[in-house]
Scaffold this motif. Structure first.
Motif, PDB file in Angstrom:
ATOM      1  N   LEU A 122      -2.116   0.364  -6.299  1.00  0.00           N
ATOM      2  CA  LEU A 122      -1.577   0.252  -5.148  1.00  0.00           C
ATOM      3  C   LEU A 122      -0.141   0.311  -4.973  1.00  0.00           C
ATOM      4  O   LEU A 122       0.387   1.033  -3.980  1.00  0.00           O
ATOM      5  N   ILE A 123       0.416  -0.447  -5.832  1.00  0.00           N
ATOM      6  CA  ILE A 123       1.882  -0.399  -5.750  1.00  0.00           C
ATOM      7  C   ILE A 123       2.545   1.016  -6.134  1.00  0.00           C
ATOM      8  O   ILE A 123       3.712   1.445  -5.672  1.00  0.00           O
ATOM      9  N   ASP A 167       2.544   3.147  -3.405  1.00  0.00           N
ATOM     10  CA  ASP A 167       3.677   2.827  -2.642  1.00  0.00           C
ATOM     11  C   ASP A 167       5.107   3.328  -3.160  1.00  0.00           C
ATOM     12  O   ASP A 167       5.942   4.026  -2.095  1.00  0.00           O
ATOM     13  N   HIS A 195       1.594   1.470   3.586  1.00  0.00           N
ATOM     14  CA  HIS A 195       1.731   0.158   3.787  1.00  0.00           C
ATOM     15  C   HIS A 195       0.762  -0.507   4.353  1.00  0.00           C
ATOM     16  O   HIS A 195       0.045  -1.529   3.941  1.00  0.00           O
ATOM     17  N   ASN A 241      -2.678  -0.293   2.131  1.00  0.00           N
ATOM     18  CA  ASN A 241      -2.553  -0.988   0.826  1.00  0.00           C
ATOM     19  C   ASN A 241      -2.604  -2.620   1.341  1.00  0.00           C
ATOM     20  O   ASN A 241      -3.263  -3.486   0.692  1.00  0.00           O
ATOM     21  N   ALA A 242      -2.078  -3.016   2.575  1.00  0.00           N
ATOM     22  CA  ALA A 242      -2.414  -4.396   3.013  1.00  0.00           C
ATOM     23  C   ALA A 242      -3.686  -4.456   3.512  1.00  0.00           C
ATOM     24  O   ALA A 242      -4.441  -5.516   3.215  1.00  0.00           O
ATOM     25  N   LEU A 270      -5.614  -5.184   0.104  1.00  0.00           N
ATOM     26  CA  LEU A 270      -5.335  -6.425  -0.589  1.00  0.00           C
ATOM     27  C   LEU A 270      -5.823  -7.447   0.491  1.00  0.00           C
ATOM     28  O   LEU A 270      -6.442  -8.682  -0.301  1.00  0.00           O
ATOM     29  N   ARG A 272       4.537  -7.664  -3.210  1.00  0.00           N
ATOM     30  CA  ARG A 272       5.240  -6.619  -2.723  1.00  0.00           C
ATOM     31  C   ARG A 272       4.461  -5.964  -1.631  1.00  0.00           C
ATOM     32  O   ARG A 272       5.289  -5.534  -0.675  1.00  0.00           O
ATOM     33  N   ILE A 273       3.055  -5.814  -1.918  1.00  0.00           N
ATOM     34  CA  ILE A 273       2.426  -5.272  -0.830  1.00  0.00           C
ATOM     35  C   ILE A 273       2.456  -6.098   0.402  1.00  0.00           C
ATOM     36  O   ILE A 273       2.490  -5.647   1.533  1.00  0.00           O
ATOM     37  N   HIS A 294       5.545  -5.448   1.974  1.00  0.00           N
ATOM     38  CA  HIS A 294       5.940  -4.130   2.787  1.00  0.00           C
ATOM     39  C   HIS A 294       4.900  -3.951   3.989  1.00  0.00           C
ATOM     40  O   HIS A 294       4.983  -3.134   4.556  1.00  0.00           O
ATOM     41  N   ALA A 295       4.105  -5.164   4.399  1.00  0.00           N
ATOM     42  CA  ALA A 295       3.187  -4.943   5.621  1.00  0.00           C
ATOM     43  C   ALA A 295       3.693  -5.319   6.721  1.00  0.00           C
ATOM     44  O   ALA A 295       3.180  -6.117   7.667  1.00  0.00           O
TER      45      ALA A 295
END
Length: 196
Positions: free
Chosen positions: A12-13, A16, A41, A44-45, A48, A74-75, A78-79
Motif C-alpha cells: 500500500l505504501i 502511495d 490516500h 489506502n485508508a 487499513l 504513514r497511511i 496521509h488520510a
C-alpha cells in the motif's frame, strides 16, 4: 510475525510513493491536494481500516516489523480527507507509543497534524505552512520553552530554528494568501474545522 499483513502494508505504501513520485515529476503535486493523490490516500485508508479490524488492532512493530508499522502510520498520516479516521487512531497510537509498540516520532507527527488541520497549536512542531511572505515555517506551538524536551521524549531531534526553509527550493506558492484561503476552505469542506 504476520508476513501477509506486513507485505500488504508495504504494498500500500509503495503505491502511495509511486503516485507521489509521478505527480512530483510533473509539478502537479505542489498545486493543492491532487485528486489522484487523494484517491490513493482514501483507498489506502479504507484498506487499513479493514486490516486493523481483521488484526483486532493497529499493526505493531512486534506483529509486522518496523518498516510495515511505519507504512501503516504513514497511511494514517496521509488520510487527511478523513478527519474522523485520523482522530480515531490518535489515542490508540499515543497509547501504543507509550508501550514502544509503534515509533513515537510518527505519533508525534499525527498529534501535530490533527491539531494543525483543526487550527490549534502544535505540541511537537512537526508541521509547517507557508506564511504570508511565502516562507515555510513551523506553525504555532504550545509551551515553546519545553518544546525540545517534548520532542526528545518522542524521538525527535531538537528544533533550533522555527524557519524551515528560506524562500527558495522546489516549490513556493505564487500567491500565499490565496493558497491559505483555499486551505481554510478545504479544512471546512472535509470537516476539520466548522463552517462558522
Amino acid at each position: 510475525m504476520n508476513e501477509k499483513l506486513k507485505e500488504e502494508l508495504l504494498h500500500l505504501i509503495r503505491e502511495d510513493e509511486a503516485t507521489r513520485e509521478v505527480l512530483a515529476s510533473t509539478g502537479e503535486l505542489f498545486h493543492g491536494y491532487h485528486p489522484a493523490m487523494e484517491k490513493v490516500h482514501l483507498r489506502n485508508a479504507d484498506k487499513l481500516k479493514k486490516l486493523i479490524e481483521d488484526n483486532k488492532g493497529f499493526p505493531t512493530i512486534d506483529q509486522v516489523g518496523e518498516d510495515a508499522c511505519v507504512a501503516a502510520l504513514r497511511i494514517v498520516l496521509h488520510a487527511i480527507s478523513l478527519p474522523d479516521f485520523m482522530r480515531a487512531q490518535e489515542q490508540v497510537l499515543v497509547d501504543l507509543a507509550k508501550q514502544n509498540k509503534v515509533p513515537k516520532s510518527y505519533v508525534a507527527i499525527l498529534v501535530d497534524r490533527i491539531r494543525f488541520y483543526e487550527g490549534r497549536k502544535q505540541i511537537y512542531a512537526t508541521n509547517a505552512d507557508w506564511d504570508e511572505n511565502g516562507i515555510l515555517r513551523i506553525t504555532e506551538v504550545e509551551d515553546p520553552e519545553q518544546l525540545n524536551q517534548r520532542r526528545h521524549q518522542m524521538g525527535l531531534t531538537p528544533l533550533e530554528s522555527l524557519v524551515v526553509t528560506p524562500q527558495d527550493g522546489e516549490y513556493h506558492p505564487p500567491d500565499p494568501a490565496k493558497r491559505h484561503q483555499e486551505f481554510l476552505e478545504w479544512t471546512r469542506k472535509t470537516g476539520w474545522r466548522s463552517l462558522t
